[in-house]
Design a protein around this motif. Structure first.
Motif, PDB file in Angstrom:
ATOM      1  N   UNK A  24     -45.184 -33.928 -12.853  1.00 20.30           N
ATOM      2  CA  UNK A  24     -44.933 -35.317 -13.254  1.00 20.30           C
ATOM      3  C   UNK A  24     -45.825 -36.307 -12.513  1.00 20.30           C
ATOM      4  N   UNK A  25     -46.184 -35.998 -11.259  1.00 13.37           N
ATOM      5  CA  UNK A  25     -46.831 -36.994 -10.409  1.00 13.37           C
ATOM      6  C   UNK A  25     -48.343 -36.816 -10.251  1.00 13.37           C
ATOM      7  N   UNK A  26     -48.862 -35.657 -10.636  1.00 16.45           N
ATOM      8  CA  UNK A  26     -50.296 -35.422 -10.476  1.00 16.45           C
ATOM      9  C   UNK A  26     -50.973 -35.256 -11.830  1.00 16.45           C
ATOM     10  N   UNK A  27     -52.245 -35.614 -11.880  1.00 16.47           N
ATOM     11  CA  UNK A  27     -53.034 -35.412 -13.089  1.00 16.47           C
ATOM     12  C   UNK A  27     -53.412 -33.939 -13.220  1.00 16.47           C
ATOM     13  N   UNK A  28     -53.956 -33.571 -14.371  1.00 11.31           N
ATOM     14  CA  UNK A  28     -54.346 -32.179 -14.585  1.00 11.31           C
ATOM     15  C   UNK A  28     -55.385 -31.729 -13.562  1.00 11.31           C
ATOM     16  N   UNK A  29     -56.387 -32.579 -13.290  1.00  4.90           N
ATOM     17  CA  UNK A  29     -57.421 -32.201 -12.332  1.00  4.90           C
ATOM     18  C   UNK A  29     -56.856 -31.999 -10.932  1.00  4.90           C
ATOM     19  N   UNK A  30     -55.892 -32.843 -10.569  1.00  5.69           N
ATOM     20  CA  UNK A  30     -55.265 -32.714  -9.248  1.00  5.69           C
ATOM     21  C   UNK A  30     -54.425 -31.437  -9.174  1.00  5.69           C
ATOM     22  N   UNK A  31     -53.736 -31.116 -10.270  1.00 11.63           N
ATOM     23  CA  UNK A  31     -52.955 -29.879 -10.315  1.00 11.63           C
ATOM     24  C   UNK A  31     -53.881 -28.670 -10.240  1.00 11.63           C
ATOM     25  N   UNK A  32     -55.017 -28.747 -10.918  1.00 15.96           N
ATOM     26  CA  UNK A  32     -55.976 -27.638 -10.867  1.00 15.96           C
ATOM     27  C   UNK A  32     -56.519 -27.447  -9.455  1.00 15.96           C
ATOM     28  N   UNK A  33     -56.709 -28.538  -8.728  1.00 16.23           N
ATOM     29  CA  UNK A  33     -57.152 -28.414  -7.327  1.00 16.23           C
ATOM     30  C   UNK A  33     -56.076 -27.716  -6.501  1.00 16.23           C
ATOM     31  N   UNK A  34     -54.819 -28.125  -6.699  1.00 14.22           N
ATOM     32  CA  UNK A  34     -53.707 -27.501  -5.967  1.00 14.22           C
ATOM     33  C   UNK A  34     -53.617 -26.014  -6.302  1.00 14.22           C
ATOM     34  N   UNK A  37     -45.155 -23.816 -10.227  1.00 13.18           N
ATOM     35  CA  UNK A  37     -45.340 -25.254 -10.044  1.00 13.18           C
ATOM     36  C   UNK A  37     -43.987 -25.946 -10.105  1.00 13.18           C
ATOM     37  N   UNK A  38     -43.722 -26.826  -9.151  1.00 10.38           N
ATOM     38  CA  UNK A  38     -42.535 -27.663  -9.255  1.00 10.38           C
ATOM     39  C   UNK A  38     -42.759 -28.686 -10.365  1.00 10.38           C
ATOM     40  N   UNK A  39     -41.690 -29.020 -11.098  1.00 11.43           N
ATOM     41  CA  UNK A  39     -41.831 -30.012 -12.166  1.00 11.43           C
ATOM     42  C   UNK A  39     -42.184 -31.396 -11.600  1.00 11.43           C
ATOM     43  N   UNK A  40     -41.811 -31.663 -10.349  1.00  8.95           N
ATOM     44  CA  UNK A  40     -42.184 -32.941  -9.723  1.00  8.95           C
ATOM     45  C   UNK A  40     -43.699 -33.038  -9.549  1.00  8.95           C
ATOM     46  N   UNK A  41     -44.336 -31.910  -9.264  1.00  8.39           N
ATOM     47  CA  UNK A  41     -45.796 -31.884  -9.139  1.00  8.39           C
ATOM     48  C   UNK A  41     -46.440 -32.180 -10.486  1.00  8.39           C
TER      49      UNK A  41
END
Length: 420
Positions: free
Chosen positions: A265-275, A259-263
């Protein structure tokens, strides 16, 4: 004859870039279909007017630079050949040492250094463009460091390729391309194996994900998908860019979830889990291995075509290109030119397959997370952070896009309940 080739090459190059400039800035239709106005796929819904304007400007210039730089590389190789530069470097290398492997290295170094020098201005323009639109946060010394690292990494790999390739050409004049392809299989797999632990860390620092609660959620998701992962890695990309990304790369025991640290910083946990579910979809559906198989199939066809085209061009215009035989090191820029053109011409096919796999991964992510809103918002944020076009021109899509357009991805999620 050399002057005619040079003048025709420049004229064709100017005609091409003029046509692409008109197409990208005036001829292409990038408007949102009326049926999608006001939906979550409409940039007017999640971007303000200034952001929309900047996104359109940046995308047009960036796309133009792509269609400018690719044929520019071809022009560089052609002009090198017409001027007899490779023949001069080959003679220089042979006069410097009797060892063929060192001759290869000397020849390749000067060809690579000259190519870097000639293409650096366009690369710098691309860097300045991303800086001016606040996509890149990288300082010039850091950018230059990456350019030099890339130069030496490519030089080392190409030295191996050049040495083996020309040994095969001299030993197996008719079937060298077949043996080169056979040897490329283990070489490609080896590079993919070492990339996460040897090559990638040359450019950035990788470390275990700091947010242990999020790491636990991601590993639980991986366990649900039967993916053998023990760690999630974070990479400090914020010192270089404001855009976002996440990926799974490597093969075997060296595969990594990154995971990029920018991701973060800018996305919520649920959005990161989707990614991350999207990335896991690639693993579950074996897209990596399909990709390797597709690459090897294309390289088989490419090497076969390159061998025939090289023989024809040298037989027909060898004097013009200052090449007496395909066995000469001076023919290497011609080989690179042919491979580059073949890759460009085949990119609509490879990109189409990649877009299909990305859409399959999106489908897997929504099935796994059942969180449509997280998926839609993450795509909207990816669009904002990267100043991406939601609906790019057709030629841009087929030649540049390895992912579906954001219009297609968001629309798919919007219609998910209906499809389900």
């Amino acid at each position: 004859m050399s002057r005619k080739w040079a003048s025709r090459t420049i004229i064709l190059f100017l005609i091409f870039i003029t046509a692409m400039y008109w197409y990208l800035f005036y001829g292409a239709d990038t408007t949102i279909p009326r049926a999608l106005k006001g939906t979550s796929a409409d940039p007017a819904v999640f971007l303000n007017e200034r952001e929309q304007e900047i996104s359109m400007e940046y995308s047009k210039i960036r796309n133009f630079l792509f269609f400018l730089s690719t044929p520019y590389e071809w022009v560089v190789y052609i002009m090198m050949l017409l001027a007899g530069v490779p023949r001069f470097f080959e003679r220089w290398a042979k006069a410097s040492t009797n060892k063929s492997i060192l001759q290869n290295g000397i020849f390749l170094f000067w060809i690579s250094a000259l190519t870097l020098l000639v293409t650096l201005p366009l690369n710098y323009i691309g860097y300045r463009l991303s800086r001016s639109y606040n996509i890149s946060t990288q300082t010039f010394p850091s950018w230059m460091k990456d350019e030099l690292i890339g130069f030496w990494v490519n030089f080392g790999l190409m030295w191996i390729v050049l040495t083996v390739l020309y040994w095969l050409i001299r030993k197996y004049h008719k079937k060298w391309w077949l043996y080169a392809w056979i040897l490329s299989v283990p070489f490609t797999l080896f590079l993919m194996f070492i990339q996460p632990v040897v090559i990638d860390p040359l450019y950035n620092d990788f470390y275990p994900l700091k947010d242990k609660q999020l790491e636990t959620k991601i590993l639980q998701l991986a366990s649900k998908a039967d993916i053998p992962a023990e760690h999630v890695y974070e990479v400090n990309m914020s010192e270089k860019t404001n855009s976002m990304n996440a990926y799974v790369n490597g093969i075997g025991s060296n595969s990594r979830i990154v995971l990029w640290d920018t991701t973060l910083e800018k996305l919520s946990d649920n959005e990161i889990l989707f990614i991350m579910a999207h990335e896991m979809g690639h693993y579950v559906e074996k897209h990596l291995y399909f990709g390797i198989a597709g690459y090897l199939a294309l390289s088989f066809a490419g090497l076969w075509l390159a061998s025939g085209i090289m023989e024809f061009l040298i037989r027909r215009w060898g004097r013009t290109f200052k090449i007496s035989s395909v066995t000469n090191l001076a023919s290497f820029p011609l080989f690179l030119l042919i491979i580059s053109i073949l890759l460009f011409l085949s990119s609509p096919i490879s990109n189409y397959v990649a877009r299909y796999e990305e859409m399959r991964a999106d489908t897997y992510a929504i099935k796994m997370t059942k969180d449509k809103e997280a998926g839609i918002h993450s795509f909207q944020e990816l669009t904002r952070s990267g100043l991406s076009e939601v609906n790019p021109p057709f030629l841009v899509k087929i030649f540049r896009y390895t992912h579906p357009t954001m219009l297609e991805r968001i629309q798919m999620l919007e219609n998910w309940e209906e499809k389900k």
